[in-house]
Design an enzyme around this catalytic site. Structure first.
Site, PDB file in Angstrom:
ATOM      1  N   LYS A  52     -18.178 -10.166  29.228  1.00  0.00           N
ATOM      2  CA  LYS A  52     -17.799 -10.937  28.033  1.00  0.00           C
ATOM      3  C   LYS A  52     -17.504 -12.047  28.705  1.00  0.00           C
ATOM      4  O   LYS A  52     -17.566 -12.647  27.047  1.00  0.00           O
ATOM      5  CB  LYS A  52     -15.710 -10.609  28.715  1.00  0.00           C
ATOM      6  N   GLN A  96      -8.482  -7.578  32.613  1.00  0.00           N
ATOM      7  CA  GLN A  96      -8.913  -5.553  32.713  1.00  0.00           C
ATOM      8  C   GLN A  96      -8.183  -4.871  33.031  1.00  0.00           C
ATOM      9  O   GLN A  96      -7.078  -5.194  34.756  1.00  0.00           O
ATOM     10  CB  GLN A  96     -10.053  -6.356  33.147  1.00  0.00           C
ATOM     11  N   ASP A 119      -6.154  -9.188  23.234  1.00  0.00           N
ATOM     12  CA  ASP A 119      -6.483  -7.783  23.681  1.00  0.00           C
ATOM     13  C   ASP A 119      -6.059  -6.664  22.659  1.00  0.00           C
ATOM     14  O   ASP A 119      -6.285  -5.305  22.449  1.00  0.00           O
ATOM     15  CB  ASP A 119      -6.391  -7.128  24.895  1.00  0.00           C
TER      16      ASP A 119
HETATM   17  N1  GUN Z   1     -10.030  -1.573  30.311  1.00  0.00           N
HETATM   18  C1  GUN Z   1     -11.652  -0.881  29.733  1.00  0.00           C
HETATM   19  N2  GUN Z   1     -11.109  -0.822  28.172  1.00  0.00           N
HETATM   20  C2  GUN Z   1     -10.839  -2.075  28.323  1.00  0.00           C
HETATM   21  C3  GUN Z   1     -10.493  -3.397  26.940  1.00  0.00           C
HETATM   22  O1  GUN Z   1     -10.303  -3.302  26.594  1.00  0.00           O
HETATM   23  N3  GUN Z   1      -9.686  -4.280  28.139  1.00  0.00           N
HETATM   24  C4  GUN Z   1      -8.828  -4.383  28.466  1.00  0.00           C
HETATM   25  N4  GUN Z   1      -8.272  -5.491  29.304  1.00  0.00           N
HETATM   26  N5  GUN Z   1      -9.431  -3.804  29.635  1.00  0.00           N
HETATM   27  C5  GUN Z   1      -9.846  -2.445  29.741  1.00  0.00           C
END
Ligand code: GUN
Length: 293
Positions: A52, A96, A119
């Site tokens: 990311k 995350q 998100d």
């Molecule tokens: N863990 C797995 N997929 C995601 C996501 O799209 N965003 C976040 N913050 N954590 C995740």
């Protein structure tokens, strides 16, 4: 028949080119800013967060990466979120998931300013999404919809079967696909671990979206000829010779591709789309904060 391969890598590349131009054009007004917060050392989470930040950097988005040790208290994490809620350089806050067990995930997601919730996990954004109002859409479901739309897959009136009911993928993707919108208007069935006859449902799917987190769970005898398969699974099933994680989807790619009309690979399918949608939301957020959207 061998399926058309729906490349998330290629589709994501096209969207990233658009975003890069948009970020450059915004430069004298606002530089979009993203912070990723990772608690602990889960290898999969580490690699997602690194990807990311790398993508943000490549697009000209300001990105900060905060890594906290696994013992970090809930209180300290909440304080950090609050700091970024008040940081004018930051337009997107991503915590995350999953978080360590001693931290209440819902409490942390609730603490993020909904206007910085790129998100799309805050209850305010989830509510807006269900109502079909303007909001940040969750990145993986949004990526799935974009992939279908940009691959020319007709969803209107289609029988869509989703396998998996997570808050991150299954529930939102099912909801979005039944809405009156592009890549929507489908008849949606949501299957989960208590579904009585999974095969009955998967076999009648025109579009099958699998987000169960079980490697190679869906086999060729569970799908119909001509199905479009979107495989959201990213399962680590070992290491390659070069020491990288060996990945498998939730769908047995080699056999199912002989029956499907189109299928996403793992890796190179939904994964790159998730990251790209996060960038899109971050740019959108920056524009909103700058009064440009
Ligand atoms: N863990 C797995 N997929 C995601 C996501 O799209 N965003 C976040 N913050 N954590 C995740």
């Amino acid at each position: 028949m061998s399926a058309k391969i729906i490349s998330g890598t290629e589709t994501a590349k096209a969207i990233k080119e658009e975003l890069k131009k948009e970020v450059a054009a915004l430069a004298d007004k606002v530089v979009p800013g993203l912070v990723t917060i990772l608690v602990g050392e889960d290898p999969a989470s580490q690699s997602y967060v690194a990807a990311k930040n790398k993508t943000a950097h490549a697009l000209g988005i300001h990105s900060e990466q905060k890594t906290l040790d696994a013992e970090t208290s809930e209180e300290d994490l909440l304080a950090l979120v609050e700091k970024y809620n008040n940081d004018e350089k930051i337009h997107g806050i991503l915590v995350q998931l999953p978080l360590p067990k001693h931290i209440d995930e819902a409490k942390v997601l609730n603490a993020i300013n909904p206007d910085k919730d790129v998100d799309g996990f805050h209850p305010v954004n989830v509510g807006r999404m269900v109502l079909g109002e303007q909001c940040f859409l969750p990145c993986t479901p949004h990526g799935v919809l974009e992939l279908l739309a940009r691959s020319g897959v007709e969803t209107s009136g289609a029988e869509v079967v989703v396998v998996g009911r997570s808050n991150i993928v299954g529930k939102p993707v099912a909801n979005l696909m039944l809405q009156k919108r592009e890549a929507g208007n489908a008849t949606v069935t949501l299957c989960h671990t208590r579904t009585k006859d999974m095969d009955f449902h998967t076999k009648r799917a025109d579009i099958l979206i699998v987000a169960a987190g079980v490697a190679n769970m869906i086999k060729a005898d569970q799908v119909k000829e001509g199905v479009v398969v979107i495989d959201v699974g990213v399962n680590r099933i070992g290491v390659t010779e070069s020491g990288k994680a060996k990945l498998a989807g939730d769908v047995e790619f080699e056999s199912v591709k002989e029956k499907a009309a189109a299928i996403t690979p793992v890796p190179g399918g939904v994964g790159p789309m998730t990251i790209t949608m996060l960038m899109k939301n971050t740019v959108q957020s920056a524009k909103q904060f700058a009064g440009l959207a």
